[in-house]
Design an enzyme around this catalytic site. Structure first.
Site, short mmCIF file in Angstrom:
data_model
loop_
_atom_site.label_atom_id
_atom_site.label_comp_id
_atom_site.label_asym_id
_atom_site.label_seq_id
_atom_site.Cartn_x
_atom_site.Cartn_y
_atom_site.Cartn_z
N SER A 1 0.81 -1.21 0.00
CA SER A 1 0.00 0.00 0.00
C SER A 1 0.85 1.26 0.00
CB SER A 1 -0.90 0.02 1.24
OG SER A 1 -0.11 0.11 2.42
N GLY A 61 2.71 1.87 2.73
CA GLY A 61 2.93 2.10 4.16
C GLY A 61 4.01 1.19 4.71
N VAL A 62 4.30 1.38 5.99
CA VAL A 62 5.40 0.64 6.60
C VAL A 62 5.08 -0.85 6.76
CG1 VAL A 62 4.65 1.21 8.95
CG2 VAL A 62 7.02 0.59 8.52
N ASP A 63 3.83 -1.19 7.06
CA ASP A 63 3.50 -2.59 7.32
C ASP A 63 3.68 -3.45 6.08
OD1 ASP A 63 2.86 -2.03 9.97
OD2 ASP A 63 0.78 -1.59 9.49
N CYS A 106 -14.76 -5.65 1.96
CA CYS A 106 -13.75 -5.56 0.92
C CYS A 106 -12.74 -6.69 1.04
CB CYS A 106 -13.04 -4.20 0.99
SG CYS A 106 -11.77 -3.96 -0.27
N GLY A 164 0.49 -7.16 4.95
CA GLY A 164 0.97 -6.55 6.18
C GLY A 164 -0.05 -6.52 7.29
N CYS A 204 -10.63 4.06 3.33
CA CYS A 204 -9.83 4.48 2.17
C CYS A 204 -10.59 5.44 1.27
CB CYS A 204 -9.36 3.27 1.38
SG CYS A 204 -10.67 2.26 0.66
#
Length: 478
Positions: free
Chosen positions: A135, A137-139, A226, A250, A322
C-alpha cells in the site's frame, strides 16, 4: 541506446496496438499532455508494445523508449521499469521535461495491470515466488522486506480502488497517489510492481453497499466486506497467474490450524490485531496466505523497516476508510448518498414524542450521545435509526443494553457449540456468548452480560479462544 532525437524522429511503436484491450493512459488535464501505451502479453513475455502521444516531444520520446525497452522482455522485467530508467534511456531529462517520463511510466504500468487483470499473463509456478500486497505504508513494506530476507522472489501488487477529487488521495491506501507511492517504493526495493484497477468492482460491491446500508438505517463495515469479497480474491487470482506460491500482506493476524484445517488467529499484539477485519476470509484460502507481521509489535516492524533503510519506516498510519480519506464519513455520505440520505426527519423518544429534528438519519449511529442537539435533563443516546419512518429514536443509556444479538447471513467454520466469545466492533472487548440456531436456520447470540450500543450492520466476529470460527452481520433486534 538511441538518443532523445532518435526516439523523437523515429519513434518505436507509434500507432501500434491502437485498439488493443491491454492499454493504459496517463496525463490529460491540467498538463495537457496525454499518452496511451498498449502491451501484448503471451505467457510471461511482452511480445509487442505500442503507443500514441499527444503533447510535447519529450512524451513521444519517452513512450518510444519504453516500447524499445520492454518488447521481447519478460512481463516481470517490464514491471520493474521506472521513470528514472526511462529518463536515463533518453540521456537524461531536464526538470521541465521530467514529467514526460513519469506520465509514460504511469501509462505503461496501467497497461501491464490491465493485462494481468484480464488474464493475459501466465507464468510457470515457482515455490519461492511470493506476491506481496503493498500500500506504500510501513506494514506492507516490512512484509515485503521479510520475504526478501527469506530469499523469496518477490512481486508487489497494489489495488487501485477509489479515485475522487473530493478526498485526499495522499491519505488513502488505494488512491492513484497511493499506487504511485507504492510502485516507487517497490522499485526502490528492487521489486517488480503490478497495479490492479478494481475501481468499478469496488464501487459496485463495497461503496454502493455501504451507501445502501446507511440508507437502510444500518452502520456497515466496508473494510470487512472488501477483504472478504474483493481484495483477497483479486490478489489470489493474480498470484495464481504469476505462479506465486503465496500472497503475503501486512495485516496483523496469524493463521492457526486444528483438525479441521486453518483458521484466522488474532495477532500477538492485541493493540494492532486485525483478525476482526479478516473475519470474512474463507478458511480455504488461508493455505495460500501469509501474515508475516502477526507475531510482531508495531515498534518491532518500524525497527525492521529502519534497519532495512526503508523510507516509510516512520510514516504515519491512515485512520480513515480508504474512500473517505481527508473528507470524513459524514461529508462522504452527503457527497455520494444522493437524495435518499438528505431527508430531514424527527428525533423521538421511545414513546414517539418528538424531541427535535435531524437533517438525515445516516448522520447518527447507535450508542451516539454527542451532537444530538437536544435539551434534556438527562443524557440521551441514539437507540435506533428507523429508515422506513426516517426517525432517530433516543433514550437513556440503560435502554441501549441488550444480551440478545441476531445475526444476518452468518457463516460458521466450526460447530455452534465451539463459539466462546464475540467481538461486536473492531477492537471491542470479546464478550462471552452462546449461539442459538433458530428454526429458520438463522443465528442469535446470547451474551453472558449485556452490551451497549450494538449497531445493526456491524460485523459480529465469533471466536474460539483467539481463533475466528465464524461471523455474521448484526441484525435488527427481534
Amino acid at each position: 541506446m538511441r538518443s532523445f532525437a532518435d526516439h523523437l524522429n523515429a519513434p518505436r511503436g507509434e500507432g501500434a496496438l491502437r485498439d488493443h484491450p491491454h492499454t493504459g493512459a496517463a496525463g490529460g488535464a491540467p498538463c495537457g499532455d496525454l499518452v496511451r501505451i498498449a502491451v501484448q502479453i503471451e505467457g510471461d513475455r511482452v511480445v509487442e508494445a505500442g503507443f500514441d502521444a499527444d503533447g510535447c516531444g519529450a512524451l513521444t520520446a519517452a513512450a518510444s523508449a519504453i516500447v524499445e525497452s520492454i518488447e521481447g522482455e519478460t512481463f516481470l522485467d517490464a514491471c520493474r521499469l521506472n521513470a528514472d530508467e526511462v529518463a536515463d534511456e533518453l540521456g537524461g531529462l531536464v526538470p521541465g521535461k521530467r514529467h514526460a517520463a513519469e506520465l509514460a511510466a504511469d501509462a505503461l504500468h496501467r497497461a501491464l495491470g490491465a493485462a494481468a487483470k484480464q488474464g493475459a499473463v501466465r507464468m510457470t509456478a515457482a515455490g519461492r515466488r511470493t506476491l506481496v500486497a503493498m500500500s506504500g505504508g510501513v506494514d506492507s513494506a516490512a512484509a515485503a522486506q521479510l520475504a526478501l530476507d527469506a530469499g523469496d522472489e518477490v512481486v508487489a501488487v497494489t489495488l487501485e480502488l477509489w479515485s475522487d477529487p473530493g478526498t485526499d488521495g495522499d491519505k488513502s491506501c488505494c488512491s492513484p497517489q497511493a499506487v504511485r507511492g507504492a510502485r516507487d517504493l517497490a522499485h526502490r526495493m528492487g521489486i517488480p510492481h503490478i497495479t490492479l484497477d478494481l475501481r468499478e468492482r469496488f464501487r459496485a460491491e463495497v461503496v454502493d453497499t455501504f451507501l445502501d446500508g446507511y440508507a437502510a438505517g444500518r452502520t456497515p463495515n466496508p473494510c470487512v466486506r472488501c477483504n472478504g469479497e474483493v481484495r483477497f480474491d483479486a490478489m489470489l487470482e493474480l498470484a495464481g497467474a504469476l505462479g506465486a506460491a503465496r500472497l503475503a500482506t501486512g495485516h496483523y493476524a496469524r493463521i492457526a490450524r486444528d483438525a479441521n484445517g486453518p483458521l484466522v488467529r488474532a495477532a500477538a499484539d492485541p493493540r494492532k490485531d486485525q483478525s476482526y477485519m479478516l473475519a470474512k476470509l474463507d478458511p480455504e484460502l488461508l493455505d495460500r496466505l501469509s501474515f508475516p507481521l502477526g507475531g510482531l509489535t508495531k515498534d518491532a516492524v518500524r525497527a525492521l523497516a529502519r534497519e532495512a533503510g526503508l523510507p516509510v519506516a516512520d510514516k504515519r498510519e491512515s485512520q480513515d476508510l480508504c474512500f473517505v480519506a481527508g473528507l470524513g464519513g459524514r461529508a462522504f455520505l452527503q457527497r455520494h448518498g444522493g437524495p435518499r440520505l438528505r431527508q430531514p426527519g424527527d428525533i423521538v423518544d421511545r414513546g414517539g414524542t418528538v424531541l427535535g429534528r435531524h437533517d438525515g438519519q445516516h448522520n447518527f449511529t447507535v450508542g451516539q450521545r454527542r451532537g444530538l442537539g437536544l435539551a434534556s435533563p438527562e443524557p440521551m443516546y441514539v437507540l435506533k435509526r428507523e429508515a422506513d419512518t426516517n426517525r432517530v429514536v433516543v433514550g437513556p443509556k440503560e435502554a441501549l443494553a441488550t444480551n440478545r444479538v441476531p445475526l444476518d447471513k452468518p457463516t460458521l467454520h466450526r460447530s455452534p457449540d465451539e463459539v466462546q466469545t464475540v467481538r461486536l466492533r473492531y477492537h471491542a472487548e470479546p464478550l462471552g456468548c452462546r449461539v442459538h440456531v433458530q428454526d429458520d436456520g438463522s443465528l442469535e447470540l446470547e451474551l453472558d452480560r449485556p452490551a451497549n450500543g450494538v449497531a445493526p450492520g456491524q460485523l459480529a466476529c465469533l471466536m474460539r479462544e483467539d481463533r475466528v470460527v465464524g461471523e455474521g452481520t448484526i441484525g435488527e433486534p427481534r
